[in-house]
Design a protein around this motif. Structure first.
Motif, PDB file in Angstrom:
ATOM      1  N   GLY A  94      39.056  38.638  23.856  1.00  0.00           N
ATOM      2  CA  GLY A  94      39.291  38.529  25.288  1.00  0.00           C
ATOM      3  C   GLY A  94      38.038  38.818  26.099  1.00  0.00           C
ATOM      4  N   LEU A  95      37.315  39.845  25.719  1.00  0.00           N
ATOM      5  CA  LEU A  95      36.073  40.174  26.412  1.00  0.00           C
ATOM      6  C   LEU A  95      34.995  39.127  26.130  1.00  0.00           C
ATOM      7  CD1 LEU A  95      36.104  44.025  25.868  1.00  0.00           C
ATOM      8  CD2 LEU A  95      36.737  42.756  27.941  1.00  0.00           C
ATOM      9  N   CYS A  99      40.679  35.903  29.183  1.00  0.00           N
ATOM     10  CA  CYS A  99      40.441  37.305  28.848  1.00  0.00           C
ATOM     11  C   CYS A  99      41.737  38.091  28.972  1.00  0.00           C
ATOM     12  CB  CYS A  99      39.368  37.894  29.762  1.00  0.00           C
ATOM     13  SG  CYS A  99      39.108  39.671  29.541  1.00  0.00           S
TER      14      CYS A  99
END
Length: 187
Positions: free
Chosen positions: A81-82, A173
């Motif tokens: 996600g990051l 994200c």
């Protein structure tokens, strides 16, 4: 159905603005009259790449101690996600593969572009999460790849200019972080 839908949504959103969309634009510019061959190349390369990735994810679960699996899967989703917040660049040298035509060039270039890509990693993680549903994961991630790239093959640059990529990256994200948290809670 949960494995299929989660896989489809995760990859479709994560692919927006990804280097494979840039690659699709490049291939359409090079092979403008062969969009069908490009789409078939995306389909075949994704099925092979994500099939191998899902098998790897299912295999890894067997080697990870049982208590660790939920933590590894959950934290991996959050890490992906990051990662989607970081824009991709088209950094591949495609010239050698182009001589084989639209279908073969697409198969080769997409397979290579997906190696180590966030959607390949996501496929491994999804397969680990849904280890008894590997076919659903592969079908979902492949459909997600097609949902993100087929419109680019047919509508190209106009579509890419209208999509607010910063919003899409943030949404992707959020989706991966949500999947990570849910994996930590419900694994």
């Amino acid at each position: 159905m949960d494995a299929f839908l989660s896989s489809t949504l995760a990859v479709a959103i994560a692919e927006i603005g990804d280097k494979t969309q840039l690659l699709t634009l490049f291939l359409v510019a090079r092979f403008a009259q062969q969009r069908g061959a490009i789409v078939l190349g995306i389909l075949l390369s994704t099925l092979i790449n994500h099939g191998i990735s899902a098998w790897l994810g299912g295999w890894l679960v067997d080697w990870i101690p049982e208590g660790w699996t939920s933590w590894i899967v959950g934290l991996s989703f959050i890490a992906v996600g990051l990662w989607v917040l970081i824009p991709d660049k088209d950094d591949e040298d495609e010239s050698e593969s182009l001589k084989y035509g639209a279908f073969v060039a697409t198969c080769i270039l997409f397979f290579i572009a997906e190696i180590g890509d966030k959607t390949q990693i996501a496929t491994v993680i999804l397969a680990a999460r849904y280890e008894d549903m590997l076919l659903a994961v592969v079908a979902g991630t492949t459909l997600g790849m097609l949902l993100a790239n087929v419109p680019v093959a047919y509508f190209g640059g106009a579509l890419m200019r209208k999509v607010p990529l910063h919003w899409v990256r943030r949404s992707a994200c959020g989706l991966f972080v949500l999947l990570g948290v849910l994996s930590l809670i419900h694994f």
